[in-house]
Design a protein around this motif. Structure first.
Motif, PDB file in Angstrom:
ATOM      1  N   GLU A   1       0.711  -1.390   0.018  1.00 35.67           N
ATOM      2  CA  GLU A   1      -0.517  -0.124   0.214  1.00 35.67           C
ATOM      3  C   GLU A   1       0.631   0.828  -0.092  1.00 35.67           C
ATOM      4  O   GLU A   1       1.033   2.546  -1.120  1.00 35.67           O
TER       5      GLU A   1
ATOM      6  N   THR B   1       2.275   1.381  -3.468  1.00 39.44           N
ATOM      7  CA  THR B   1       1.098   2.730  -4.044  1.00 39.44           C
ATOM      8  C   THR B   1       1.424   4.020  -4.216  1.00 39.44           C
ATOM      9  O   THR B   1       0.814   4.370  -5.147  1.00 39.44           O
TER      10      THR B   1
ATOM     11  N   VAL C   1       1.662  -7.661  -9.912  1.00 40.64           N
ATOM     12  CA  VAL C   1       1.146  -8.254  -8.694  1.00 40.64           C
ATOM     13  C   VAL C   1      -0.220  -6.396  -9.091  1.00 40.64           C
ATOM     14  O   VAL C   1      -1.359  -7.071  -9.173  1.00 40.64           O
ATOM     15  N   TYR C   2      -0.360  -5.213  -9.940  1.00 41.36           N
ATOM     16  CA  TYR C   2      -1.043  -4.893 -10.475  1.00 41.36           C
ATOM     17  C   TYR C   2      -1.205  -4.516 -11.669  1.00 41.36           C
ATOM     18  O   TYR C   2       0.444  -3.987 -11.348  1.00 41.36           O
TER      19      TYR C   2
ATOM     20  N   LYS D   1      -5.307  -2.389 -10.923  1.00 39.63           N
ATOM     21  CA  LYS D   1      -5.759  -3.279 -11.164  1.00 39.63           C
ATOM     22  C   LYS D   1      -5.412  -4.424 -10.152  1.00 39.63           C
ATOM     23  O   LYS D   1      -4.431  -4.530 -10.097  1.00 39.63           O
ATOM     24  N   ASP D   2      -5.860  -5.007  -9.170  1.00 40.48           N
ATOM     25  CA  ASP D   2      -5.738  -6.155  -8.732  1.00 40.48           C
ATOM     26  C   ASP D   2      -5.205  -7.178  -9.878  1.00 40.48           C
ATOM     27  O   ASP D   2      -6.842  -7.699 -10.217  1.00 40.48           O
TER      28      ASP D   2
ATOM     29  N   THR E   1      -7.711 -10.276  -8.419  1.00 44.33           N
ATOM     30  CA  THR E   1      -8.842 -10.687  -8.447  1.00 44.33           C
ATOM     31  C   THR E   1      -9.774  -9.853  -9.317  1.00 44.33           C
ATOM     32  O   THR E   1     -11.302 -10.156  -9.122  1.00 44.33           O
TER      33      THR E   1
ATOM     34  N   GLU F   1      -9.665  -6.389  -9.210  1.00 42.62           N
ATOM     35  CA  GLU F   1     -10.715  -5.942  -8.497  1.00 42.62           C
ATOM     36  C   GLU F   1      -9.861  -3.854  -9.675  1.00 42.62           C
ATOM     37  O   GLU F   1      -8.837  -4.092  -9.106  1.00 42.62           O
TER      38      GLU F   1
END
Length: 389
Positions: free
Chosen positions: A95, A98, A262-263, A276-277, A280, A282
């Motif tokens: 977190e 990012t 990862v993203y 964007k994950d 998932t 998401e």
């Protein structure tokens, strides 16, 4: 040059601070002369492709009423939301990384074709506070131009150390300014240090005049083993026409497994950038330019006696005042006085065999020839110039 105490007080009182660049445009549009594109092209009629433009002297009519030091500083202390604080508040290393990526995007401000800030003179400083964040910059070298930045917050959670050296080159149909040097963001409480690149500034003269951020940016945290790669690029165009120049795309991954994303990062730095994950699917908003770089507040002098004579707003105050009044001849003369004084001081040092040393930073080059600056103090004190809340 300010000689007496009375002259110094008058110069401090005449410090000129102008609105930061933001999505609204504003200041530069008011200064824009007629036939701007043709006038810009005429500046480079006798410049050979491949030339280094680091010390190219622009006429005052092409200057923004602020120094490059102020431009660097505004990218840090002028923001509509506390993105740096968000970095420190992140609950885990992913977190926080990012959040650092979002903050780095926020330092990308809308460039304006045909205008450039003043080249800072040696020893020029810029010291501003915004809430708990204190920011100090100094021009630590003139040839080559190197600017240093140190910023800390009152809680001691965040520390920024930048060393930036722009290298603009003329390529015939375009000018590209690469910014070399080291930029670090430290989240002290978490024991994490991030190395952050910045994109290049690309000025297209032909076929269609424009200015945009371009190139690849890396955000690396060796302490957490996480990285991000961003690409500032133009969406598809035809023969240089069309396309959106404010696109940013990239990904976040672990250094130990670079192929595993990862993203995914996608969007436009002047609108929104999404995250964007990959696991998932998401999607969330990583960065919102409307919240970060709109309705920005102009800094103001809070303590006139505390303003240093080397402060950018003082050094260039008379030039900026003339530009704002569109008194081009007075601006030209005032700019020449600043530059002539800087040359006189350099000649005087050379004749005496003196070597100038920065006041707030140490300066060196690493084995790769990149400049590195380190602050002489652990923290930055509150400034006499503040961004009103």
């Amino acid at each position: 040059m300010v000689e007496s105490e009375g002259e110094l007080e008058a110069a401090r009182a005449a410090a000129v601070l102008t609105p930061p660049l933001s999505l609204e445009g504003g200041l530069a549009a008011e200064l824009r002369p007629a036939n701007l594109a043709r006038r810009v092209l005429s500046l480079f009629g006798n410049v050979s492709p491949g030339s280094d433009l680091s010390h190219f002297q622009l006429p005052a009519t092409f200057n923004l009423p602020k120094s490059q030091l102020q431009m660097y500083g505004e990218g840090v202390y002028c923001a509509g939301e506390d993105l740096l604080g968000r970095c420190a508040r992140g609950k885990d290393s992913l977190e926080r990384l990012t959040a650092v990526v979002a903050w780095s995007i926020s330092t990308t401000r809308p460039p304006i074709f045909g205008f450039a800030p003043y080249n800072p003179v040696l020893g020029e400083t810029h010291h501003v506070s915004h809430g708990p964040l204190n920011v100090l910059l100094e021009q630590v070298s003139h040839c080559p131009p190197v600017s240093a930045l140190h910023a800390t917050d009152a809680a001691g959670d965040v520390r920024l150390v930048w060393c930036q050296s722009p290298v603009p080159k003329f390529h015939g149909a375009s000018i590209e300014a690469a910014v070399r040097g080291r930029r670090e963001v430290s989240l002290v409480r978490h024991g994490e240090r991030y190395e952050v690149d910045c994109p290049n500034l690309l000025i297209r003269l032909l076929p269609a005049p424009s200015v945009e951020w371009a190139g690849d940016v890396r955000v690396v945290c060796a302490d957490s083993g996480l990285e991000a790669e961003l690409s500032y690029c133009r969406t598809r165009s035809f023969l240089g026409f069309g396309g959106d120049a404010r696109c940013v795309r990239g990904r976040v991954f672990r250094s130990a497994s670079r192929e595993e994303t990862v993203y995914e990062i996608d969007g436009f730095w002047d609108r929104t950038v999404s995250l964007k994950d990959v696991a998932t699917g998401e999607v969330s908003v990583l960065y919102d330019a409307q919240q970060a770089i709109t309705n920005l507040t102009t800094p103001a002098v809070q303590d006139h006696k505390g303003v240093a004579p080397s402060e950018s707003a003082v050094v260039w105050g008379e030039v900026s005042d003339a530009l704002l009044k569109k008194d081009w001849e007075k601006a030209r003369q005032a700019k020449r006085l600043v530059e002539d004084e800087a040359r006189r001081l350099a000649k005087e040092r050379n004749e005496k065999g003196e070597v100038w040393t920065p006041k707030h930073f140490s300066l060196s080059q690493n084995k790769n020839g990149e400049w590195e600056c380190w602050p002489l103090e652990e923290s930055v004190p509150p400034a006499p110039i503040v961004v009103p809340s």
